[in-house]
Design a protein around this motif. Structure first.
Motif, PDB file in Angstrom:
ATOM      1  N   GLY A   1       0.923  -1.613   0.239  1.00  0.00           N
ATOM      2  CA  GLY A   1      -0.092   0.152  -0.473  1.00  0.00           C
ATOM      3  C   GLY A   1       0.543   1.544   0.316  1.00  0.00           C
ATOM      4  N   SER A   2       2.071   1.345   0.144  1.00  0.00           N
ATOM      5  CA  SER A   2       3.140   2.435   0.392  1.00  0.00           C
ATOM      6  C   SER A   2       2.881   2.940  -0.948  1.00  0.00           C
ATOM      7  CB  SER A   2       4.482   1.990   0.986  1.00  0.00           C
ATOM      8  OG  SER A   2       4.847   1.305   0.646  1.00  0.00           O
ATOM      9  N   THR A   3       2.348   1.902  -2.076  1.00  0.00           N
ATOM     10  CA  THR A   3       3.101   2.554  -3.471  1.00  0.00           C
ATOM     11  C   THR A   3       2.084   3.818  -3.688  1.00  0.00           C
ATOM     12  OG1 THR A   3       2.602   0.400  -3.852  1.00  0.00           O
ATOM     13  CG2 THR A   3       2.552   1.832  -6.274  1.00  0.00           C
ATOM     14  N   TRP A   4       1.231   4.283  -2.445  1.00  0.00           N
ATOM     15  CA  TRP A   4       0.556   4.898  -2.806  1.00  0.00           C
ATOM     16  C   TRP A   4       0.234   6.147  -1.782  1.00  0.00           C
ATOM     17  CZ3 TRP A   4      -2.104   4.467  -7.486  1.00  0.00           C
ATOM     18  CH2 TRP A   4      -2.295   3.222  -7.961  1.00  0.00           C
ATOM     19  N   ASN A   5       1.332   5.995  -1.190  1.00  0.00           N
ATOM     20  CA  ASN A   5       1.689   7.720  -0.144  1.00  0.00           C
ATOM     21  C   ASN A   5       1.403   9.035  -1.260  1.00  0.00           C
ATOM     22  OD1 ASN A   5       2.337   5.544   1.600  1.00  0.00           O
ATOM     23  ND2 ASN A   5       4.471   5.760   1.670  1.00  0.00           N
ATOM     24  N   THR A   6       2.270   8.899  -2.556  1.00  0.00           N
ATOM     25  CA  THR A   6       2.224  10.337  -2.849  1.00  0.00           C
ATOM     26  C   THR A   6       0.860  10.874  -3.276  1.00  0.00           C
ATOM     27  OG1 THR A   6       4.498  10.677  -3.079  1.00  0.00           O
ATOM     28  CG2 THR A   6       3.546  11.849  -4.423  1.00  0.00           C
ATOM     29  N   MET A   7       0.174   9.644  -3.530  1.00  0.00           N
ATOM     30  CA  MET A   7      -0.848  10.523  -4.543  1.00  0.00           C
ATOM     31  C   MET A   7      -2.303  10.325  -3.854  1.00  0.00           C
ATOM     32  SD  MET A   7      -3.082   7.830  -7.724  1.00  0.00           S
ATOM     33  CE  MET A   7      -2.710   8.404  -8.841  1.00  0.00           C
TER      34      MET A   7
ATOM     35  N   ARG B   1      -5.829  13.963   0.011  1.00  0.00           N
ATOM     36  CA  ARG B   1      -6.373  14.613   0.878  1.00  0.00           C
ATOM     37  C   ARG B   1      -5.416  16.789   0.707  1.00  0.00           C
ATOM     38  NH1 ARG B   1      -4.188  10.099   3.539  1.00  0.00           N
ATOM     39  NH2 ARG B   1      -1.535  10.654   2.765  1.00  0.00           N
ATOM     40  N   ALA B   2      -4.886  16.373   0.048  1.00  0.00           N
ATOM     41  CA  ALA B   2      -4.344  18.013   0.128  1.00  0.00           C
ATOM     42  C   ALA B   2      -5.644  18.434  -0.417  1.00  0.00           C
ATOM     43  CB  ALA B   2      -3.232  18.324  -0.745  1.00  0.00           C
ATOM     44  N   ASP B   3      -6.547  17.663  -2.042  1.00  0.00           N
ATOM     45  CA  ASP B   3      -7.446  18.034  -2.175  1.00  0.00           C
ATOM     46  C   ASP B   3      -9.214  18.118  -2.197  1.00  0.00           C
ATOM     47  OD1 ASP B   3      -5.976  19.375  -4.366  1.00  0.00           O
ATOM     48  OD2 ASP B   3      -6.239  17.851  -5.972  1.00  0.00           O
ATOM     49  N   GLY B   4      -8.636  17.400  -0.328  1.00  0.00           N
ATOM     50  CA  GLY B   4     -10.073  17.704   0.289  1.00  0.00           C
ATOM     51  C   GLY B   4     -11.252  16.191   0.740  1.00  0.00           C
ATOM     52  N   TRP B   5     -10.248  14.996  -0.001  1.00  0.00           N
ATOM     53  CA  TRP B   5     -10.429  14.018   0.388  1.00  0.00           C
ATOM     54  C   TRP B   5     -10.098  13.815   2.059  1.00  0.00           C
ATOM     55  CZ3 TRP B   5     -10.507  15.164  -4.854  1.00  0.00           C
ATOM     56  CH2 TRP B   5     -11.753  14.130  -5.758  1.00  0.00           C
ATOM     57  N   PRO B   6     -11.119  12.944   2.583  1.00  0.00           N
ATOM     58  CA  PRO B   6     -11.340  12.955   4.223  1.00  0.00           C
ATOM     59  C   PRO B   6      -9.950  11.586   4.090  1.00  0.00           C
ATOM     60  CG  PRO B   6     -13.167  12.946   3.575  1.00  0.00           C
ATOM     61  CD  PRO B   6     -12.553  12.775   2.146  1.00  0.00           C
ATOM     62  N   ALA B   7      -9.262  11.649   5.301  1.00  0.00           N
ATOM     63  CA  ALA B   7      -8.089  10.384   5.772  1.00  0.00           C
ATOM     64  C   ALA B   7      -8.831   8.851   5.840  1.00  0.00           C
ATOM     65  CB  ALA B   7      -7.289  10.529   6.560  1.00  0.00           C
TER      66      ALA B   7
ATOM     67  N   ARG C   1      -3.795  14.226 -11.639  1.00  0.00           N
ATOM     68  CA  ARG C   1      -4.652  15.493 -11.825  1.00  0.00           C
ATOM     69  C   ARG C   1      -5.748  14.723 -12.820  1.00  0.00           C
ATOM     70  NH1 ARG C   1      -0.195  18.879 -11.564  1.00  0.00           N
ATOM     71  NH2 ARG C   1       0.110  18.670 -13.694  1.00  0.00           N
ATOM     72  N   GLN C   2      -5.705  13.893 -13.361  1.00  0.00           N
ATOM     73  CA  GLN C   2      -6.309  13.132 -14.505  1.00  0.00           C
ATOM     74  C   GLN C   2      -7.168  12.097 -13.768  1.00  0.00           C
ATOM     75  OE1 GLN C   2      -3.618  12.545 -17.489  1.00  0.00           O
ATOM     76  NE2 GLN C   2      -2.846  13.812 -18.067  1.00  0.00           N
ATOM     77  N   VAL C   3      -6.757  11.289 -13.089  1.00  0.00           N
ATOM     78  CA  VAL C   3      -7.401  10.543 -11.865  1.00  0.00           C
ATOM     79  C   VAL C   3      -8.620  11.284 -11.095  1.00  0.00           C
ATOM     80  CG1 VAL C   3      -7.574   8.948 -10.305  1.00  0.00           C
ATOM     81  CG2 VAL C   3      -5.579   8.815 -11.915  1.00  0.00           C
ATOM     82  N   ARG C   4      -7.803  12.136 -10.334  1.00  0.00           N
ATOM     83  CA  ARG C   4      -9.063  13.058  -9.588  1.00  0.00           C
ATOM     84  C   ARG C   4     -10.292  13.142 -10.745  1.00  0.00           C
ATOM     85  NH1 ARG C   4      -6.567  18.571  -8.610  1.00  0.00           N
ATOM     86  NH2 ARG C   4      -7.499  18.698 -10.783  1.00  0.00           N
ATOM     87  N   ASP C   5      -9.988  13.790 -11.766  1.00  0.00           N
ATOM     88  CA  ASP C   5     -10.654  14.119 -12.981  1.00  0.00           C
ATOM     89  C   ASP C   5     -11.606  13.758 -12.619  1.00  0.00           C
ATOM     90  OD1 ASP C   5      -9.545  17.356 -11.688  1.00  0.00           O
ATOM     91  OD2 ASP C   5      -9.271  17.516 -13.987  1.00  0.00           O
ATOM     92  N   PHE C   6     -11.188  11.915 -13.591  1.00  0.00           N
ATOM     93  CA  PHE C   6     -11.768  11.211 -13.963  1.00  0.00           C
ATOM     94  C   PHE C   6     -12.413  10.583 -12.395  1.00  0.00           C
ATOM     95  CE2 PHE C   6     -12.459   6.395 -14.701  1.00  0.00           C
ATOM     96  CZ  PHE C   6     -13.376   6.730 -15.938  1.00  0.00           C
ATOM     97  N   ILE C   7     -12.373  10.586 -11.126  1.00  0.00           N
ATOM     98  CA  ILE C   7     -13.858   9.708 -10.578  1.00  0.00           C
ATOM     99  C   ILE C   7     -14.566  10.461  -9.850  1.00  0.00           C
ATOM    100  CG2 ILE C   7     -11.243   7.935 -10.318  1.00  0.00           C
ATOM    101  CD1 ILE C   7     -11.153   9.237  -6.823  1.00  0.00           C
ATOM    102  N   ARG C   8     -13.872  12.123  -9.649  1.00  0.00           N
ATOM    103  CA  ARG C   8     -15.094  12.854  -8.889  1.00  0.00           C
ATOM    104  C   ARG C   8     -16.164  13.146  -9.788  1.00  0.00           C
ATOM    105  NH1 ARG C   8     -11.516  18.022  -7.575  1.00  0.00           N
ATOM    106  NH2 ARG C   8     -11.630  19.163  -9.695  1.00  0.00           N
TER     107      ARG C   8
END
Length: 218
Positions: free
Chosen positions: A40-46, A51-57, A211-218
């Motif tokens: 799961g640490s693969t995803w630390n940066t993403m 979180r910085a863009d408002g997703w609750p932890a 950014r592309q992934v974020r915009d696709f899923i939200r």
């Protein structure tokens, strides 16, 4: 986010929506599914960027699973993890963001466990969706399944590659050094994107891909 009209703008006879404001303000939980020989640490940066863009932890799940087992086994474990996250958050659906081999178990879940109703969006970053020759250099059930022409892949890709109501998207890099050739990544029926020149492990941490992934899923 969807703007919710104030009560002052509602017609006199209309009732205010009971939960729509809350639903619009809270995004679907994201379950991250890593690839072979990873965690799961693969995803630390993403995850930090989400979180910085408002997703609750509490709605960002960096799931870890054993990677040498069959992807079908992992799919069954993923089913339980999705149910756990839905119960914990009260959400009706999750988004799945996957890297490399993580795309295969999650696709098996969507296709064979008939649970696409629980997944709003599915994302594959550098997924070996039609196999990769690199899988001949590793052993175990999961590696065998990633080899081009494997029985697992033949079944997974038969008929509809993007079944159900889930929204599908893939990202591939022309400089991927693991999943080759890169045109084996896209799926029929998915939103397919080619990135800049990125190595295989760089896609989950790349800012533009995020950014592309974020915009696709939200």
């Amino acid at each position: 986010m969807i703007a919710i009209a104030s009560l002052a703008l509602l017609p006199p006879t209309a009732a205010a929506p009971a939960v729509s404001a809350h639903a619009a303000a809270v995004p679907d939980p994201v379950i991250f599914v890593h690839g072979w020989n990873s965690n799961g640490s693969t995803w630390n940066t993403m995850a930090d960027r989400f979180r910085a863009d408002g997703w609750p932890a509490g709605r960002l799940d960096q799931w870890t699973y054993p990677t040498n087992q069959s992807n079908a086994t992992t799919a069954s474990q993923l089913a339980r993890e999705i149910d756990r996250v839905l119960a914990a958050t009260g959400a009706s659906k999750v988004d799945l963001v996957t890297h490399s081999m993580g795309g295969l178990s999650s696709r098996y879940y969507l296709k064979n466990l008939a649970e696409h109703a629980k997944v709003d969006a599915w994302v594959s970053l550098a997924g070996p969706n039609h196999g990769t020759p690199a899988a001949y250099w590793c052993g175990g059930a999961s590696c065998t399944e990633m080899r081009p022409g494997s029985a697992f892949l033949n079944q997974l890709n038969a008929k509809d590659e993007t079944p159900g109501t889930t929204r599908y998207a893939t990202w591939r890099s022309p400089c991927d050094n693991v999943v080759t050739p890169d045109d084996t990544v896209p799926l029929t029926g998915a939103h397919n994107t080619k990135t800049a020149c990125l190595r295989h492990t760089a896609l989950p941490a790349n800012a533009s891909v995020y950014r592309q992934v974020r915009d696709f899923i939200r």
